[in-house]
Every structure is written in C-alpha cells, then in structure tokens.
Design a protein around this motif. Structure first.
Motif, PDB file in Angstrom:
ATOM      1  N   ALA A  89       0.836  -1.207   0.000  1.00 42.07           N
ATOM      2  CA  ALA A  89       0.000   0.000   0.000  1.00 42.07           C
ATOM      3  C   ALA A  89       0.866   1.251   0.000  1.00 42.07           C
ATOM      4  O   ALA A  89       1.868   1.336   0.706  1.00 42.07           O
ATOM      5  CB  ALA A  89      -0.915  -0.004   1.220  1.00 42.07           C
ATOM      6  N   THR A  90       0.460   2.241  -0.807  1.00 44.65           N
ATOM      7  CA  THR A  90       1.171   3.509  -0.899  1.00 44.65           C
ATOM      8  C   THR A  90       0.141   4.640  -0.946  1.00 44.65           C
ATOM      9  O   THR A  90      -0.794   4.593  -1.760  1.00 44.65           O
ATOM     10  CB  THR A  90       2.045   3.558  -2.167  1.00 44.65           C
ATOM     11  N   PRO A  91       0.249   5.693  -0.141  1.00 42.19           N
ATOM     12  CA  PRO A  91       1.268   5.848   0.907  1.00 42.19           C
ATOM     13  C   PRO A  91       0.933   5.008   2.133  1.00 42.19           C
ATOM     14  O   PRO A  91      -0.188   4.535   2.285  1.00 42.19           O
ATOM     15  CB  PRO A  91       1.210   7.331   1.213  1.00 42.19           C
ATOM     16  N   CYS A  92       1.912   4.859   2.997  1.00 45.02           N
ATOM     17  CA  CYS A  92       1.744   4.069   4.212  1.00 45.02           C
ATOM     18  C   CYS A  92       1.565   5.017   5.393  1.00 45.02           C
ATOM     19  O   CYS A  92       2.421   5.872   5.653  1.00 45.02           O
ATOM     20  CB  CYS A  92       2.953   3.169   4.433  1.00 45.02           C
ATOM     21  N   SER A  93       0.443   4.865   6.082  1.00 47.62           N
ATOM     22  CA  SER A  93       0.174   5.743   7.226  1.00 47.62           C
ATOM     23  C   SER A  93      -0.739   5.032   8.209  1.00 47.62           C
ATOM     24  O   SER A  93      -1.426   4.071   7.859  1.00 47.62           O
ATOM     25  CB  SER A  93      -0.477   7.051   6.767  1.00 47.62           C
ATOM     26  N   PHE A  94      -0.748   5.506   9.428  1.00 45.77           N
ATOM     27  CA  PHE A  94      -1.682   5.036  10.444  1.00 45.77           C
ATOM     28  C   PHE A  94      -1.940   6.174  11.424  1.00 45.77           C
ATOM     29  O   PHE A  94      -1.131   7.101  11.558  1.00 45.77           O
ATOM     30  CB  PHE A  94      -1.160   3.795  11.159  1.00 45.77           C
ATOM     31  N   SER A  95      -3.087   6.094  12.090  1.00 45.54           N
ATOM     32  CA  SER A  95      -3.517   7.169  12.985  1.00 45.54           C
ATOM     33  C   SER A  95      -3.745   6.619  14.383  1.00 45.54           C
ATOM     34  O   SER A  95      -4.045   5.435  14.572  1.00 45.54           O
ATOM     35  CB  SER A  95      -4.812   7.827  12.467  1.00 45.54           C
ATOM     36  N   PHE A  96      -3.645   7.501  15.352  1.00 41.90           N
ATOM     37  CA  PHE A  96      -3.938   7.191  16.742  1.00 41.90           C
ATOM     38  C   PHE A  96      -4.390   8.482  17.414  1.00 41.90           C
ATOM     39  O   PHE A  96      -4.347   9.575  16.819  1.00 41.90           O
ATOM     40  CB  PHE A  96      -2.726   6.577  17.453  1.00 41.90           C
ATOM     41  N   GLU A  97      -4.858   8.368  18.641  1.00 41.41           N
ATOM     42  CA  GLU A  97      -5.425   9.500  19.357  1.00 41.41           C
ATOM     43  C   GLU A  97      -4.698   9.726  20.675  1.00 41.41           C
ATOM     44  O   GLU A  97      -4.289   8.770  21.335  1.00 41.41           O
ATOM     45  CB  GLU A  97      -6.924   9.280  19.637  1.00 41.41           C
ATOM     46  N   VAL A  98      -4.570  10.994  21.022  1.00 35.90           N
ATOM     47  CA  VAL A  98      -4.067  11.408  22.333  1.00 35.90           C
ATOM     48  C   VAL A  98      -5.264  11.919  23.125  1.00 35.90           C
ATOM     49  O   VAL A  98      -5.953  12.862  22.702  1.00 35.90           O
ATOM     50  CB  VAL A  98      -2.995  12.495  22.201  1.00 35.90           C
ATOM     51  N   ILE A  99      -5.534  11.314  24.272  1.00 35.43           N
ATOM     52  CA  ILE A  99      -6.715  11.610  25.079  1.00 35.43           C
ATOM     53  C   ILE A  99      -6.289  12.306  26.363  1.00 35.43           C
ATOM     54  O   ILE A  99      -5.327  11.890  27.021  1.00 35.43           O
ATOM     55  CB  ILE A  99      -7.492  10.324  25.401  1.00 35.43           C
ATOM     56  N   LEU A 100      -7.023  13.355  26.716  1.00 34.46           N
ATOM     57  CA  LEU A 100      -6.820  14.070  27.972  1.00 34.46           C
ATOM     58  C   LEU A 100      -8.137  14.096  28.736  1.00 34.46           C
ATOM     59  O   LEU A 100      -9.226  14.098  28.135  1.00 34.46           O
ATOM     60  CB  LEU A 100      -6.343  15.504  27.734  1.00 34.46           C
ATOM     61  N   GLU A 101      -8.068  14.118  30.036  1.00 35.85           N
ATOM     62  CA  GLU A 101      -9.253  14.140  30.906  1.00 35.85           C
ATOM     63  C   GLU A 101      -9.342  15.473  31.643  1.00 35.85           C
ATOM     64  O   GLU A 101      -8.376  16.227  31.736  1.00 35.85           O
ATOM     65  CB  GLU A 101      -9.182  12.988  31.912  1.00 35.85           C
ATOM     66  N   ASN A 102     -10.538  15.738  32.153  1.00 42.14           N
ATOM     67  CA  ASN A 102     -10.812  16.890  33.044  1.00 42.14           C
ATOM     68  C   ASN A 102     -10.340  18.253  32.479  1.00 42.14           C
ATOM     69  O   ASN A 102      -9.414  18.840  33.004  1.00 42.14           O
ATOM     70  CB  ASN A 102     -10.165  16.665  34.415  1.00 42.14           C
ATOM     71  N   PRO A 103     -10.967  18.757  31.448  1.00 39.86           N
ATOM     72  CA  PRO A 103     -12.080  18.202  30.661  1.00 39.86           C
ATOM     73  C   PRO A 103     -11.566  17.242  29.603  1.00 39.86           C
ATOM     74  O   PRO A 103     -10.389  17.210  29.305  1.00 39.86           O
ATOM     75  CB  PRO A 103     -12.705  19.429  30.031  1.00 39.86           C
ATOM     76  N   MET A 104     -12.507  16.465  29.032  1.00 40.02           N
ATOM     77  CA  MET A 104     -12.144  15.468  28.039  1.00 40.02           C
ATOM     78  C   MET A 104     -11.736  16.124  26.730  1.00 40.02           C
ATOM     79  O   MET A 104     -12.451  16.974  26.203  1.00 40.02           O
ATOM     80  CB  MET A 104     -13.329  14.516  27.808  1.00 40.02           C
ATOM     81  N   GLU A 105     -10.568  15.734  26.223  1.00 43.58           N
ATOM     82  CA  GLU A 105     -10.093  16.199  24.923  1.00 43.58           C
ATOM     83  C   GLU A 105      -9.526  15.004  24.163  1.00 43.58           C
ATOM     84  O   GLU A 105      -8.933  14.103  24.752  1.00 43.58           O
ATOM     85  CB  GLU A 105      -9.004  17.264  25.070  1.00 43.58           C
ATOM     86  N   LEU A 106      -9.696  15.040  22.853  1.00 38.25           N
ATOM     87  CA  LEU A 106      -9.191  13.966  22.004  1.00 38.25           C
ATOM     88  C   LEU A 106      -8.560  14.606  20.773  1.00 38.25           C
ATOM     89  O   LEU A 106      -9.208  15.358  20.043  1.00 38.25           O
ATOM     90  CB  LEU A 106     -10.322  13.024  21.597  1.00 38.25           C
ATOM     91  N   HIS A 107      -7.279  14.311  20.572  1.00 36.82           N
ATOM     92  CA  HIS A 107      -6.526  14.870  19.447  1.00 36.82           C
ATOM     93  C   HIS A 107      -6.018  13.713  18.581  1.00 36.82           C
ATOM     94  O   HIS A 107      -5.403  12.776  19.083  1.00 36.82           O
ATOM     95  CB  HIS A 107      -5.339  15.700  19.941  1.00 36.82           C
ATOM     96  N   GLN A 108      -6.301  13.812  17.294  1.00 36.16           N
ATOM     97  CA  GLN A 108      -5.900  12.763  16.363  1.00 36.16           C
ATOM     98  C   GLN A 108      -4.533  13.101  15.752  1.00 36.16           C
ATOM     99  O   GLN A 108      -4.299  14.240  15.329  1.00 36.16           O
ATOM    100  CB  GLN A 108      -6.926  12.606  15.243  1.00 36.16           C
ATOM    101  N   ILE A 109      -3.676  12.079  15.732  1.00 42.09           N
ATOM    102  CA  ILE A 109      -2.332  12.229  15.168  1.00 42.09           C
ATOM    103  C   ILE A 109      -2.164  11.185  14.070  1.00 42.09           C
ATOM    104  O   ILE A 109      -2.472  10.001  14.282  1.00 42.09           O
ATOM    105  CB  ILE A 109      -1.240  12.054  16.241  1.00 42.09           C
TER     106      ILE A 109
END
Length: 384
Positions: free
Chosen positions: A105-125
């Motif tokens: 497969a081209t291009p090769c990539s994958f994603s994951f999330e960074v999660i923070l609490e109090n308050p809840m935040e979710l950032h995709q990388i």
C-alpha cells in the motif's frame, strides 16, 4: 460482553463507564476531537527517536498534559509510539517496518489518538511512514539451487537477438527504491550475449558459430534505485548445443562436485594425520617404557649392595631327598664387615610338618598345633 451502567453518548451509541475498548471509546468520543496533527517520519527509526512536539503543535501546556493524564490510544496491535508527558513530545516506542505495516500500500500511514481528561479532549495524530531502501532485490528466476545446475539451451542456428532467458526479480520496497536495473557483470564470451537494462532479458548479439564453447556462464547483477543502492547477483548457465546428450557431456564437472571433492580430500588428509600422530605417540611411549625397565635391571645388576636371602619360617625338605633328614629352622645372617656366618639350628620339628604325598592330588592338613621352638644357647654351631 455485558456492560455495566450503560449510557448513551452521541447518537445511538451505547458506552460503558467501566470498560473502555479503544475502538468503542474512539467511536463514542469522535465528536469531541479538538485537533489534528500529521507527522512524516522514515521507517526503521530507533526506539526513543523523536517524532514531534505534541504539546507545542497542539497548543497545549505541558502541565495540562500531566494533569489531564494524557495517553495514547491506537487501533494497532503494537504500540509504535509513546507520549512523554513531562516534556510533551512523541517518541518511537517500537521499530516501524513499512513493509510489515502496510505491505504494497502507498502511501503508508496510520492514525492514533491522544486523550486528555478533566475536561475530556481527544486529538488525532497521523503518522506517514516514508520508505527506506532497507531491502535488496530478490531473484525469482532463474532459481539458484545448490544441488543442481540449471542451464538454458541455445541452438547453434540461433540468429542475432535470440531470447535465451529472462532474469525476474522483485523488490519489496516502494517508489524509486523498487526500480530495478540489470547488468551483465561477467560472461564466458561477452561478445555473444547481452542483458536488457530494464527488463532483464538475455539475448544473443551475434550469430552463434561452431567455435563457440558449449558451456557458457553469465553473471548478472540486479540493482535497485535506492540511496544507497542494494543489489543481488544471479548466475545463468547457458548451453550452446542442439541436443541434450551434448549438453550432458559438457556439464559433468559441476562446481559443487569439485567443491565436495575438495572437502572430502581435506577431511581424508586430516584423518590420516590424526591416525599417524596417535600411532607415533603410542610407539614412543612403548619404547620409552622398555628402555626404562632395561636401565632399572642394569642398575640392579651392577649394584655392590649385599644380598641377604630370605627363607620362609620352618623351611624344610618335605620329600626327604636332601641331606637333612629332619626339619630344621635356621637363619642366615651376613654382614659387610665380617666373614663369619652364624647358623642357629632348632630342634627337630618333623611332627609339625605338612606332609606332601607325591602320588596323591591333595594335602593333609596339619594335625597338631605348632610348638614354639626355643633357641638353646649351648647348641648353636659356629661355622667359620
């Protein structure tokens, strides 16, 4: 799996307060994504290598990452990245192999999330993995076998441009790292064959004549277009003949047979040397023992030490053939400074003698106990 204290989050999505599988968690809180960032890194980075400054790129304070218990949630079975909350940076946690992760497969990539609490935040990388030239070309044909020699036959009536065979190779890398080129490195007759630079086809460049050798050996190098480039070598055997028996007669002396014979000769010579060494060692030991015993006997023979004979107690002529009719006990004492010998005779002890009958096969046991023989001071006879 049963869920405790169920509640809905979002539209029609059921969540759990106690069990947070990554996929379910991400699907539940996908509507509160606060930011997205993308990094491009090469594959095969060492563990601990820096990917990017997450706190700076997301506009977050390092203290916020620490107090919010920031963590990485991924869909991958392997945790490739790690978030350092004390510094706010993202580093490599496991070596990333692009071919293992994405295949072709081209291009090769994958994603994951960074999660923070109090308050809840979710950032995709998102990580985009760049291919590195870490794999050499692999030759598929001709098959390189160590037990037999495969030869391509070329008839002697072949014209210019006759297709002999084609070298087939692949490279698991992607992009320009997978572009392959072919080059003829060695040949028995370089004026007879050529190799296509892009397709690996081996063709004749002149008319085959009767003077050409039957056995032709070509060495082809397959090289990729990476930096630095990697290569593989393939050997192609070509037989210039019109019939199979002619080819068989020429290809009887195979290189692997010669190598096998060389190895066999070496081991035979080694075994002969070991056996010869052991034989010579045993021979030397035996001769040394013989010489040692001979020298010991010579030393005892030429020695001037006095000889003191020893006779067992109650020595007697049991058959009565000697000059003494009875059994006597005596001792012989001889010294180096005297020519006199003292002989002490005791009383007759024939009653205590074990009698041997020459005509019988056994002996009679002693029937009386031995009596002590006392030396009489007035009885000894002095012999000068």
């Amino acid at each position: 799996m049963a869920l405790r204290n169920p509640f809905f989050c979002g539209v029609g999505r059921l969540c759990s307060r106690s069990i947070w599988p990554s996929l379910l968690f991400l699907s539940c809180f996908s509507h509160i994504v606060s930011g997205q960032i993308r990094y491009t890194i090469p594959e095969e980075l060492k563990k601990g290598s820096l990917i990017g400054n997450v706190a700076q790129d997301l506009g977050l304070d390092v203290q916020r990452l620490h107090s919010g218990r920031a963590r990485v949630v991924t869909r991958q079975s392997i945790q490739y990245t790690e978030l350092k909350t004390d510094k706010g940076v993202l580093v490599v946690n496991e070596r990333i192999d692009r071919e293992q992760l994405c295949g072709d497969a081209t291009p090769c990539s994958f994603s994951f999330e960074v999660i923070l609490e109090n308050p809840m935040e979710l950032h995709q990388i998102t990580l985009i993995i760049q291919d590195q030239n870490d794999n050499p070309p692999q030759v598929l044909y001709p098959v390189q076998t160590g037990g037999s020699v495969v030869a391509e036959m070329v008839p002697r009536a072949a014209d210019v441009g006759y297709l002999v065979t084609k070298v087939v190779a692949v490279d698991v890398d992607s992009g320009q790292n997978a572009w392959l080129s072919y080059e003829l490195q060695k040949a028995t007759d370089r004026a007879l064959f050529e190799v296509g630079l892009q397709n690996g086809e081996i063709r004749t460049i002149r008319q085959v004549s009767d003077k050409d050798a039957v056995k032709q050996r070509l060495t082809v190098i397959v090289e990729d277009n990476g930096q630095p480039s990697r290569s593989a070598t393939v050997i192609v055997n070509v037989a210039v003949a019109d019939s199979f028996p002619e080819v068989l007669s020429e290809f009887t002396d195979f290189p692997h047979d010669k190598e096998y014979n060389d190895n066999l000769t070496f081991y035979l010579v080694l075994a002969l040397a070991v056996v010869s060494f052991l034989f010579i060692t045993c021979l030397v030991v035996i001769i040394s023992v013989k010489i040692y015993r001979w020298r010991q006997s010579r030393i005892l023979y030429h020695s001037n030490l006095p000889v003191i004979p020893y006779y067992p107690p109650r020595y007697s002529d049991t058959l009565g053939t000697g000059t003494l009719p009875h059994v006597y006990n005596y001792e012989v004492c001889r010294t180096t400074d005297s020519r006199k010998s003292d002989c002490k005779f005791g009383r007759a002890g024939s009653q205590n003698v074990l009698i041997m009958d020459p005509s019988s096969t056994g002996t009679m046991q002693r029937i009386q106990s031995e009596k002590s023989i006392l030396d009489e001071p007035d009885s000894p006879l002095e012999v000068s």
